[in-house]
Design an enzyme around this catalytic site. Structure first.
Site: not given
Length: 518
Positions: A259, A374
């Site tokens: 991320s 993510d």
């Protein structure tokens, strides 16, 4: 030049350059021995090619090309000085004027021919050696040396002699000299090949000892493999962390990130961290709203992500992961299979865009019919994915605010208005038209299913990261306490970065004073 140069490499460079300069002067002399007609350059020119074989074999193609460049420049320098000296007046008693002027008035043509021919010949010679070495590894050096000489000397002679002597020597005689030069230089190489083999072996042995010293330095922990966790805006702290690590003299040779960790790590690996940080510091509420990309909102995400992608592309460019100087991987999650995806090749901006796709916020990123979200969903602290090398140390940077007094929850994001992206709850409460949204928030943040689910989401991610740190222990684990800053504070880059810098610097200094190896 900060990189230390090997004494043996420097010594061979001196001999190589001397051979080039001497050969080009000696080329002005035509020598006839019995039925053989050659140039005086034959006495020392092959020495340059033998050194070329040794340097290419031990140090590589690029190191050899540096010597070729230096040799040509030094040759030009000698010829320039010779012509200046020839132009200066001499006393009446000097009897060598005619001979001196002959050599240095003829040398410019030979030098020009040498520049072209030796550049071509050296390139071909070294390239053949390099290609065969990569294929054969340490085997068949004799074949490489002989074959590269035949090809390199052939290219050199067929370029040099016409440029240097056409019009001075009859064409048939010139062709005869060319072929004879190739044969004699190759025979020269074969005769001295046993010596060349011993030189290569000795140089490799000596340089191997130097490499052992370098490896010993690595074992002291100067080279690190860096792992950067997820965290939204908290990931700005990774920028400060990298600065603190570099100030301690630690060399980052590989990065694994998830991320925001993938974004910061990708900027660093691409050499664009300063440019990226400059942009991140410029983000205010207005710019943050412009990046929200709500015009591409869909049922699978509040934001399309196209505007963020374009910003990344402007900063990073279209670079590929496999071309980065720092080894790099980014973690994403296949939303349809639930599998972890580790990006080790392909376009860097695609890997980052996939890794930062927070579920429900960004629309999943599609790559080859796979939809990615993510990476924190499967591996928020990818210690087990970072590239390792012998003697390095793993440094893992986590941003777990559950280790501080601040609650990391989706309701916090809503309460603060997405860090400026949306109106805050206090603003909504004062609104005559949107007060119902504030009342809805009050209900939502109480004891209800939605609140429990969102909090459980963040707790699960952080527990998985702690488990990863236990199962795959890093050499240095640092959790940065952001002291009230959270995932949504995207307009606080400088403050968060400074917190990361100060806390990592403090941790490294504590380890140094306690005599823990860095």
């Amino acid at each position: 030049m900060s990189k230390q140069v090997s004494f043996l490499y420097m010594l061979m460079g001196v001999v190589f350059t001397t051979s080039i300069v001497a050969a080009n002067i000696l080329e002005t002399k035509i020598v006839e021995v019995g039925i053989l007609t050659v140039t005086g350059g034959l006495l020392c020119f092959p020495i340059a090619y033998i050194i070329g074989d040794v340097v290419t074999e031990v140090y590589g193609y690029k190191a050899m090309m540096r010597l070729v460049t230096i040799g040509i420049v030094m040759n030009l320098f000698v010829v320039l000085l010779g012509n200046v000296a020839a132009a200066l007046p001499s006393p009446d008693y000097w009897e060598g004027e005619e001979g001196f002027n002959f050599i240095f008035s003829f040398a410019p043509r030979i030098t020009m021919a040498s520049f072209v021919a030796f550049g071509v010949g050296s390139y071909v010679n070294s390239k053949v050696m390099d290609v065969m070495h990569k294929k054969d590894k340490e085997r068949r050096f004799c074949l490489r040396a002989i074959l590269s000489t035949i090809v390199g000397e052939g290219a050199d002679s067929f370029v040099f002699f016409p440029l240097a002597f056409l019009g001075q020597i009859p064409v048939l005689e010139l062709l005869h000299i060319i072929l004879l030069q190739i044969v004699l230089k190759t025979v020269y190489e074969i005769i001295v090949l046993p010596i060349t083999i011993r030189v290569v072996a000795w140089v490799k042995c000596q340089e191997g000892q130097e490499r052992d010293k370098a490896e010993a330095t690595k074992e002291q922990g100067n080279r690190i493999a860096l792992v950067l966790a997820d965290g939204g805006a908290k990931g700005y702290a990774h920028i400060g962390a990298i600065k603190a690590l570099e100030e301690q003299g630690l060399e980052i040779h590989s990065i694994a990130g998830t991320s925001m960790g993938a974004l910061v790590g990708g900027l660093y690996a691409a050499g664009k961290l300063d440019e990226g940080y400059k942009y991140l510091k410029s983000i205010n509420k207005r710019k943050l709203f412009s990046l929200s990309d709500i015009r591409h909102m869909g049922l699978d995400g509040l934001m399309g992500g196209e505007d963020v992608y374009e910003v990344l592309k402007d900063i990073i460019g279209d670079v590929r992961i496999e071309d980065l100087k720092v080894k790099y991987c980014a973690i994403a999650t296949d939303i349809d299979t639930g599998e972890e995806k580790v990006f080790r090749k392909g376009r860097l901006i695609d890997a980052i865009r996939a890794s930062i796709s927070i579920p429900g916020v960004f629309r999943p990123y599609n790559i080859k019919n796979h939809r990615y979200v993510d990476g924190a969903m499967t591996n928020g602290l990818p210690i087990n994915r970072v590239n390792r090398e012998e003697g390095d140390r793993v440094v893992a940077i986590n941003l777990d605010t559950y280790e501080s007094s601040v609650t990391n929850s989706f309701t916090q994001l809503v309460k603060h208005g997405g860090g400026g992206l949306l109106p805050s709850i206090d603003v909504l409460r004062k609104s005559r038209h949107f007060g119902f949204l504030a009342r809805a928030y009050d209900v939502m943040t109480g004891e209800n299913v939605f609140n429990i689910i969102t909090n459980s989401f963040f707790i699960s991610i952080n527990q998985n990261k702690r488990l990863m740190a236990e199962l795959t222990k890093p050499d240095i684990y640092i959790n940065i306490d952001l002291k009230g800053y959270d995932t949504h504070n995207f307009n606080s880059a400088e403050a968060i970065c400074n917190l990361g810098y100060e806390q990592v610097k403090q941790k490294l200094n504590e380890d140094k004073h306690s005599q823990k190896p860095l």
